[in-house]
Design a protein around this motif. Structure first.
Motif, mmCIF file in Angstrom:
data_model
loop_
_atom_site.group_PDB
_atom_site.id
_atom_site.type_symbol
_atom_site.label_atom_id
_atom_site.label_comp_id
_atom_site.label_asym_id
_atom_site.label_seq_id
_atom_site.Cartn_x
_atom_site.Cartn_y
_atom_site.Cartn_z
ATOM 1 N N MET A 41 -89.331 -73.658 21.556
ATOM 2 C CA MET A 41 -88.922 -73.162 22.861
ATOM 3 C C MET A 41 -88.472 -74.318 23.738
ATOM 4 S SD MET A 41 -91.448 -70.039 23.740
ATOM 5 C CE MET A 41 -92.755 -71.129 24.223
ATOM 6 N N PHE A 42 -87.432 -74.033 24.527
ATOM 7 C CA PHE A 42 -86.853 -75.033 25.405
ATOM 8 C C PHE A 42 -86.597 -74.405 26.773
ATOM 9 C CE2 PHE A 42 -85.938 -76.246 21.126
ATOM 10 C CZ PHE A 42 -85.965 -77.619 21.100
ATOM 11 N N ARG A 43 -87.068 -75.046 27.825
ATOM 12 C CA ARG A 43 -86.697 -74.611 29.166
ATOM 13 C C ARG A 43 -85.209 -74.839 29.354
ATOM 14 N NH1 ARG A 43 -90.661 -74.041 33.334
ATOM 15 N NH2 ARG A 43 -88.879 -73.434 34.616
ATOM 16 N N VAL A 73 -85.559 -69.604 29.274
ATOM 17 C CA VAL A 73 -86.129 -70.299 28.119
ATOM 18 C C VAL A 73 -85.345 -69.884 26.883
ATOM 19 C CG1 VAL A 73 -87.875 -68.494 27.730
ATOM 20 C CG2 VAL A 73 -88.262 -70.798 26.839
ATOM 21 N N VAL A 74 -85.054 -70.869 26.036
ATOM 22 C CA VAL A 74 -84.374 -70.632 24.765
ATOM 23 C C VAL A 74 -85.437 -70.635 23.673
ATOM 24 C CG1 VAL A 74 -82.622 -71.461 23.153
ATOM 25 C CG2 VAL A 74 -82.311 -71.782 25.625
ATOM 26 N N ARG A 75 -85.368 -69.646 22.797
ATOM 27 C CA ARG A 75 -86.373 -69.496 21.742
ATOM 28 C C ARG A 75 -85.660 -69.379 20.402
ATOM 29 N NH1 ARG A 75 -89.700 -64.665 20.636
ATOM 30 N NH2 ARG A 75 -91.795 -65.257 19.975
ATOM 31 N N VAL A 90 -84.614 -60.322 27.571
ATOM 32 C CA VAL A 90 -83.585 -61.030 26.808
ATOM 33 C C VAL A 90 -82.313 -61.097 27.647
ATOM 34 C CG1 VAL A 90 -82.290 -61.125 24.660
ATOM 35 C CG2 VAL A 90 -84.598 -60.168 24.662
ATOM 36 N N LEU A 91 -81.859 -62.330 27.905
ATOM 37 C CA LEU A 91 -80.659 -62.541 28.707
ATOM 38 C C LEU A 91 -79.437 -62.885 27.861
ATOM 39 C CD1 LEU A 91 -82.193 -64.727 31.568
ATOM 40 C CD2 LEU A 91 -81.817 -62.256 31.564
ATOM 41 N N GLY A 92 -79.681 -63.396 26.666
ATOM 42 C CA GLY A 92 -78.572 -63.790 25.821
ATOM 43 C C GLY A 92 -78.918 -63.693 24.350
ATOM 44 N N HIS A 93 -77.984 -63.174 23.555
ATOM 45 C CA HIS A 93 -78.157 -63.035 22.106
ATOM 46 C C HIS A 93 -77.400 -64.179 21.429
ATOM 47 C CE1 HIS A 93 -78.909 -58.387 22.384
ATOM 48 N NE2 HIS A 93 -79.700 -59.103 23.165
ATOM 49 N N GLY A 94 -78.108 -65.209 21.008
ATOM 50 C CA GLY A 94 -77.472 -66.327 20.336
ATOM 51 C C GLY A 94 -77.271 -66.050 18.861
ATOM 52 N N GLU A 95 -76.223 -66.644 18.311
ATOM 53 C CA GLU A 95 -75.896 -66.441 16.901
ATOM 54 C C GLU A 95 -75.912 -67.774 16.149
ATOM 55 O OE1 GLU A 95 -75.764 -63.512 15.698
ATOM 56 O OE2 GLU A 95 -75.857 -62.533 17.669
ATOM 57 N N PRO A 96 -76.019 -67.738 14.817
ATOM 58 C CA PRO A 96 -76.014 -68.981 14.046
ATOM 59 C C PRO A 96 -74.758 -69.803 14.326
ATOM 60 C CG PRO A 96 -76.629 -67.116 12.659
ATOM 61 C CD PRO A 96 -76.176 -66.536 13.962
ATOM 62 N N ALA A 97 -74.949 -71.115 14.484
ATOM 63 C CA ALA A 97 -73.818 -72.015 14.760
ATOM 64 C C ALA A 97 -74.332 -73.446 14.763
ATOM 65 C CB ALA A 97 -73.168 -71.690 16.107
ATOM 66 N N SER A 157 -82.448 -66.479 20.856
ATOM 67 C CA SER A 157 -82.331 -65.724 22.108
ATOM 68 C C SER A 157 -82.591 -66.607 23.324
ATOM 69 C CB SER A 157 -83.319 -64.551 22.128
ATOM 70 O OG SER A 157 -83.038 -63.626 21.093
ATOM 71 N N VAL A 158 -82.033 -66.167 24.436
ATOM 72 C CA VAL A 158 -82.336 -66.736 25.753
ATOM 73 C C VAL A 158 -83.078 -65.671 26.544
ATOM 74 C CG1 VAL A 158 -81.417 -67.756 27.864
ATOM 75 C CG2 VAL A 158 -80.231 -68.126 25.672
#
Length: 304
Positions: free
Chosen positions: A47-49, A55-57, A89-96, A104-105
């Motif tokens: 996890m990252f603030r 927070v990014v998880r 959940v504010l953002g759906h991150g994808e592999p990259a 997720s954010v």
């Protein structure tokens, strides 16, 4: 925020630079915000603030990938039905950028993890926890997944006994292996309640709870285990967090019968017995909580 206890295979290292690159490419509106790794005792996610209020998880291994989709699907549907805040959940991150899994954010949730033996208002917290568990049980949303820990108690028998035998070989831990086996076998011989499965959080560890400065429950996080299953599975806080008096408040508020209480105690004990030898050299927070559970369970059985 925290992460749940599990035993992932091959955690993948992630760092601030990776998160900055992922955010810049997929969420440019947040590019330029500060990124700082958030310390956590969990083992499934890093996890990252992100700035002040996010927070990014990111899963550390493939075992955490299903949690991402589970939370994306169910958190928005559960949030309005629960008495405490849950992750948004504010953002759906994808592999990259060389990172192979979805991520997720979330909106940042203020609070601190409660600590067994250092609760400010244990009786009030017990009531708050019972209110949350009761609200989960009352949910009737269709299409629920099977809870991660919602299966029959007997399905844990082999792993529990193996953990006890491993602890016999670690005498410095001081676990009374015969006593914990007696608790376990007593629960196995207690018939199931026979009722239908209910909605569960499935991982009510102290690291997945947030309290305010007054010691009251404000948020429950990490819904990767959510689904329907045995109601005994959400009794974990009775032994992994609450002192004896508050434990009784929790039980009475939920109206827990003897069989379900017996099974809940055994499930919590099983988790602790498996965690202790696994984490004693790598994760002090989880190992310490496992020791606390063993003491609490044996103390309850002995009337202390």
């Amino acid at each position: 925020m925290s992460t749940r206890q599990t035993h992932p295979a091959g955690p993948r290292p992630v760092d601030e630079d990776l998160v900055l690159r992922l955010i810049a490419a997929q969420f440019p509106r947040w590019a330029g915000l500060a990124v700082e790794r958030y310390p956590s005792g969990g083992t499934v996610n890093a996890m990252f603030r992100l700035g002040d209020d996010m927070v990014v998880r990111l899963p550390l291994g493939e075992g955490g990938v299903q949690d991402v989709s589970t939370e994306r699907e169910w958190l928005p549907r559960l949030a309005a039905r629960l008495p405490t805040a849950v992750p948004e959940v504010l953002g759906h991150g994808e592999p990259a950028a060389g990172y192979p899994w979805p991520w997720s954010v979330y909106r940042w949730l203020e609070g601190e993890n409660p600590e067994a033996g250092a609760l400010r208002e244990p009786l009030l917290l017990a009531g708050d926890l019972a209110c949350f568990v009761a609200a989960m049980r009352s949910i009737t949303l269709p299409g629920a997944p099977v809870a991660h820990r919602g299966g029959p108690l007997a399905s844990l028998d082999a792993s529990t006994r193996a953990a006890v035998e491993e602890l016999r070989r670690i005498p410095e831990e001081g676990v009374d292996c015969d006593a914990v086996l007696a608790v376990w076998e007593d629960a196995l011989s207690t018939p199931d309640r026979g009722g239908p499965p209910v909605w569960l959080h499935g991982d009510l560890m102290p690291g997945n709870l947030l309290v305010d400065r007054a010691g009251r429950l404000t948020s429950v996080i990490d819904f990767g285990c959510v689904g329907r299953g045995d109601p005994a599975c959400d009794l974990f806080p009775a032994w992994n967090l609450l002192p004896a008096g508050a434990r009784e408040v929790f039980r009475e508020a939920l109206g827990v019968d003897d069989a379900t209480w017996n099974h809940g105690r055994a499930r919590t004990l099983s988790q602790a017995l498996i965690a202790l030898p696994h984490y004693r050299g790598t994760n002090p927070a989880m190992a310490d909580n496992a020791r606390h559970v063993v003491r609490a369970v044996l103390g309850e059985r002995q009337g202390r």
